[in-house]
Design a protein around this motif. Structure first.
Motif, PDB file in Angstrom:
ATOM      1  N   GLY A   1      15.836-105.710  14.130  1.00 51.06           N
ATOM      2  CA  GLY A   1      16.255-106.667  15.139  1.00 51.06           C
ATOM      3  C   GLY A   1      16.201-106.171  16.563  1.00 51.06           C
ATOM      4  N   LYS A   2      15.700-104.951  16.756  1.00 50.66           N
ATOM      5  CA  LYS A   2      15.640-104.385  18.107  1.00 50.66           C
ATOM      6  C   LYS A   2      14.204-104.054  18.481  1.00 50.66           C
ATOM      7  CE  LYS A   2      20.294-102.412  18.140  1.00 50.66           C
ATOM      8  NZ  LYS A   2      21.110-101.184  18.407  1.00 50.66           N
ATOM      9  N   GLU A   3      13.986-103.874  19.760  1.00 52.14           N
ATOM     10  CA  GLU A   3      12.662-103.497  20.232  1.00 52.14           C
ATOM     11  C   GLU A   3      12.422-102.008  19.999  1.00 52.14           C
ATOM     12  OE1 GLU A   3      12.183-106.797  23.839  1.00 52.14           O
ATOM     13  OE2 GLU A   3      12.177-104.653  24.277  1.00 52.14           O
ATOM     14  N   ARG A   4      11.165-101.659  19.961  1.00 55.21           N
ATOM     15  CA  ARG A   4      10.812-100.252  19.838  1.00 55.21           C
ATOM     16  C   ARG A   4      11.261 -99.519  21.096  1.00 55.21           C
ATOM     17  NH1 ARG A   4       5.051 -98.768  17.325  1.00 55.21           N
ATOM     18  NH2 ARG A   4       5.914-100.347  15.916  1.00 55.21           N
ATOM     19  N   GLU A   5      11.875 -98.356  20.919  1.00 55.96           N
ATOM     20  CA  GLU A   5      12.386 -97.615  22.063  1.00 55.96           C
ATOM     21  C   GLU A   5      11.912 -96.166  22.027  1.00 55.96           C
ATOM     22  OE1 GLU A   5      16.650 -97.490  22.081  1.00 55.96           O
ATOM     23  OE2 GLU A   5      16.785 -96.312  20.240  1.00 55.96           O
ATOM     24  N   PHE A   6      11.824 -95.636  23.222  1.00 54.13           N
ATOM     25  CA  PHE A   6      11.409 -94.242  23.407  1.00 54.13           C
ATOM     26  C   PHE A   6      12.479 -93.300  22.877  1.00 54.13           C
ATOM     27  CE2 PHE A   6       9.527 -90.620  25.366  1.00 54.13           C
ATOM     28  CZ  PHE A   6      10.556 -89.885  25.940  1.00 54.13           C
ATOM     29  N   VAL A   7      12.037 -92.217  22.235  1.00 51.57           N
ATOM     30  CA  VAL A   7      12.956 -91.189  21.763  1.00 51.57           C
ATOM     31  C   VAL A   7      12.704 -89.865  22.487  1.00 51.57           C
ATOM     32  CG1 VAL A   7      13.732 -89.836  19.783  1.00 51.57           C
ATOM     33  CG2 VAL A   7      13.169 -92.266  19.496  1.00 51.57           C
ATOM     34  N   ALA A   8      11.473 -89.370  22.383  1.00 47.56           N
ATOM     35  CA  ALA A   8      11.157 -88.081  22.980  1.00 47.56           C
ATOM     36  C   ALA A   8       9.651 -87.937  23.135  1.00 47.56           C
ATOM     37  CB  ALA A   8      11.700 -86.936  22.123  1.00 47.56           C
ATOM     38  N   ALA A   9       9.249 -87.088  24.062  1.00 52.92           N
ATOM     39  CA  ALA A   9       7.822 -86.820  24.252  1.00 52.92           C
ATOM     40  C   ALA A   9       7.656 -85.439  24.862  1.00 52.92           C
ATOM     41  CB  ALA A   9       7.177 -87.869  25.142  1.00 52.92           C
ATOM     42  N   ARG A  10       6.484 -84.917  24.671  1.00 55.20           N
ATOM     43  CA  ARG A  10       6.146 -83.608  25.246  1.00 55.20           C
ATOM     44  C   ARG A  10       4.913 -83.782  26.104  1.00 55.20           C
ATOM     45  NH1 ARG A  10       3.387 -78.853  24.520  1.00 55.20           N
ATOM     46  NH2 ARG A  10       4.579 -76.914  24.700  1.00 55.20           N
ATOM     47  N   GLY A  11       5.050 -83.458  27.379  1.00 54.03           N
ATOM     48  CA  GLY A  11       3.948 -83.606  28.310  1.00 54.03           C
ATOM     49  C   GLY A  11       2.922 -82.500  28.180  1.00 54.03           C
ATOM     50  N   ARG A  12       1.851 -82.635  28.919  1.00 54.57           N
ATOM     51  CA  ARG A  12       0.744 -81.672  28.857  1.00 54.57           C
ATOM     52  C   ARG A  12       1.166 -80.276  29.298  1.00 54.57           C
ATOM     53  NH1 ARG A  12      -1.184 -86.412  30.623  1.00 54.57           N
ATOM     54  NH2 ARG A  12      -2.829 -87.398  29.398  1.00 54.57           N
ATOM     55  N   SER A  13       2.096 -80.213  30.227  1.00 56.54           N
ATOM     56  CA  SER A  13       2.541 -78.918  30.736  1.00 56.54           C
ATOM     57  C   SER A  13       3.568 -78.261  29.836  1.00 56.54           C
ATOM     58  CB  SER A  13       3.154 -79.102  32.138  1.00 56.54           C
ATOM     59  OG  SER A  13       4.322 -79.911  32.045  1.00 56.54           O
ATOM     60  N   GLY A  14       3.969 -78.981  28.803  1.00 53.90           N
ATOM     61  CA  GLY A  14       5.012 -78.455  27.928  1.00 53.90           C
ATOM     62  C   GLY A  14       6.385 -79.006  28.246  1.00 53.90           C
ATOM     63  N   SER A  15       6.482 -79.776  29.320  1.00 50.99           N
ATOM     64  CA  SER A  15       7.768 -80.381  29.655  1.00 50.99           C
ATOM     65  C   SER A  15       8.159 -81.385  28.575  1.00 50.99           C
ATOM     66  CB  SER A  15       7.678 -81.098  31.000  1.00 50.99           C
ATOM     67  OG  SER A  15       7.381 -80.188  32.035  1.00 50.99           O
TER      68      SER A  15
ATOM     69  N   THR B   1      19.482 -83.421  14.979  1.00 47.53           N
ATOM     70  CA  THR B   1      20.762 -82.891  14.521  1.00 47.53           C
ATOM     71  C   THR B   1      21.889 -83.835  14.941  1.00 47.53           C
ATOM     72  OG1 THR B   1      21.105 -81.579  16.532  1.00 47.53           O
ATOM     73  CG2 THR B   1      19.888 -80.534  14.729  1.00 47.53           C
ATOM     74  N   SER B   2      23.058 -83.599  14.374  1.00 51.76           N
ATOM     75  CA  SER B   2      24.231 -84.432  14.680  1.00 51.76           C
ATOM     76  C   SER B   2      23.882 -85.919  14.618  1.00 51.76           C
ATOM     77  CB  SER B   2      24.771 -84.086  16.075  1.00 51.76           C
ATOM     78  OG  SER B   2      25.124 -82.721  16.157  1.00 51.76           O
ATOM     79  N   LEU B   3      23.223 -86.282  13.561  1.00 50.88           N
ATOM     80  CA  LEU B   3      22.752 -87.655  13.430  1.00 50.88           C
ATOM     81  C   LEU B   3      23.901 -88.639  13.330  1.00 50.88           C
ATOM     82  CD1 LEU B   3      19.711 -86.977  11.141  1.00 50.88           C
ATOM     83  CD2 LEU B   3      19.601 -88.206  13.307  1.00 50.88           C
ATOM     84  N   LYS B   4      23.675 -89.811  13.897  1.00 55.30           N
ATOM     85  CA  LYS B   4      24.667 -90.877  13.912  1.00 55.30           C
ATOM     86  C   LYS B   4      24.087 -92.119  13.233  1.00 55.30           C
ATOM     87  CE  LYS B   4      26.063 -89.368  18.548  1.00 55.30           C
ATOM     88  NZ  LYS B   4      26.231 -89.788  19.960  1.00 55.30           N
ATOM     89  N   PRO B   5      24.950 -93.004  12.742  1.00 57.75           N
ATOM     90  CA  PRO B   5      24.430 -94.255  12.149  1.00 57.75           C
ATOM     91  C   PRO B   5      23.530 -95.038  13.105  1.00 57.75           C
ATOM     92  CG  PRO B   5      26.714 -93.945  11.525  1.00 57.75           C
ATOM     93  CD  PRO B   5      26.390 -92.845  12.506  1.00 57.75           C
ATOM     94  N   ASP B   6      23.804 -94.943  14.401  1.00 52.98           N
ATOM     95  CA  ASP B   6      22.971 -95.630  15.391  1.00 52.98           C
ATOM     96  C   ASP B   6      21.554 -95.073  15.471  1.00 52.98           C
ATOM     97  OD1 ASP B   6      25.533 -96.371  17.924  1.00 52.98           O
ATOM     98  OD2 ASP B   6      24.964 -97.371  16.054  1.00 52.98           O
ATOM     99  N   ASP B   7      21.325 -93.922  14.874  1.00 54.34           N
ATOM    100  CA  ASP B   7      19.972 -93.343  14.859  1.00 54.34           C
ATOM    101  C   ASP B   7      19.114 -93.950  13.749  1.00 54.34           C
ATOM    102  OD1 ASP B   7      21.516 -90.192  15.577  1.00 54.34           O
ATOM    103  OD2 ASP B   7      20.449 -91.486  16.986  1.00 54.34           O
ATOM    104  N   THR B   8      19.708 -94.768  12.910  1.00 50.43           N
ATOM    105  CA  THR B   8      18.970 -95.396  11.832  1.00 50.43           C
ATOM    106  C   THR B   8      17.862 -96.287  12.382  1.00 50.43           C
ATOM    107  OG1 THR B   8      20.845 -95.361  10.305  1.00 50.43           O
ATOM    108  CG2 THR B   8      19.136 -97.013   9.903  1.00 50.43           C
ATOM    109  N   ALA B   9      16.641 -96.028  11.954  1.00 51.22           N
ATOM    110  CA  ALA B   9      15.483 -96.764  12.464  1.00 51.22           C
ATOM    111  C   ALA B   9      14.231 -96.271  11.758  1.00 51.22           C
ATOM    112  CB  ALA B   9      15.330 -96.564  13.971  1.00 51.22           C
ATOM    113  N   ILE B  10      13.155 -96.967  12.002  1.00 47.61           N
ATOM    114  CA  ILE B  10      11.839 -96.445  11.623  1.00 47.61           C
ATOM    115  C   ILE B  10      11.337 -95.646  12.814  1.00 47.61           C
ATOM    116  CG2 ILE B  10       9.477 -96.979  10.971  1.00 47.61           C
ATOM    117  CD1 ILE B  10      10.513 -99.588   9.761  1.00 47.61           C
ATOM    118  N   TYR B  11      10.960 -94.426  12.570  1.00 54.87           N
ATOM    119  CA  TYR B  11      10.492 -93.533  13.631  1.00 54.87           C
ATOM    120  C   TYR B  11       8.968 -93.458  13.595  1.00 54.87           C
ATOM    121  CZ  TYR B  11      15.196 -92.015  14.733  1.00 54.87           C
ATOM    122  OH  TYR B  11      16.512 -91.993  15.136  1.00 54.87           O
TER     123      TYR B  11
END
Length: 124
Positions: A41-55, A82-92
């Motif tokens: 029921g929610k939109e796809r949202e950003f979680v994490a990314a790694r840039g070209r420089s390693g950032s 880590t420290s997962l919460k019920p709100d982290d439930t999703a398709i990744y």
């Protein structure tokens, strides 16, 4: 570029999971890879990314709990959760993009390739 995500599952709140995403096909060292998620029921949202420089870049909701890393030799990206919460439930979903830049790294529309998704369920 084909992306194959794995590592999802069912875990109790406070637990940990490690997601993996392997890239195959014509991959480039300059490609940006990241993770997004979509809860029911929610939109796809950003979680994490790694840039070209390693950032690394994280959504505020996961900062301090999730860590993204990359193995360029294997064309793979990982998400240690880590420290997962019920709100982290999703398709990744893992994603990769040739033209992603810092100002678009959090935008799903900037990524060219997507994996099939892996389910993460956190029980309370």
């Amino acid at each position: 570029v084909q992306l194959q995500a794995s590592g999802g599952g069912l875990v109790q709140a406070g637990g940990s999971l490690r997601l993996s995403c392997a890239a195959s096909g014509r991959t480039f060292s300059s490609i940006v890879m990241g993770w997004f998620r979509q809860a029911p029921g929610k939109e796809r949202e950003f979680v994490a990314a790694r840039g070209r420089s390693g950032s690394t870049y994280y959504a505020d909701s996961v900062k301090g709990r999730f860590t993204i890393s990359r193995d360029s030799a294997k064309s793979a990206v990982y998400l240690q959760m880590t420290s997962l919460k019920p709100d982290d439930t999703a398709i990744y979903y893992c994603a990769a993009g040739n033209s992603v830049i810092i100002t678009t790294i959090r935008s799903a529309s900037a990524y060219d390739y997507w994996g099939q998704g892996t389910q993460v369920t956190v029980s309370s």
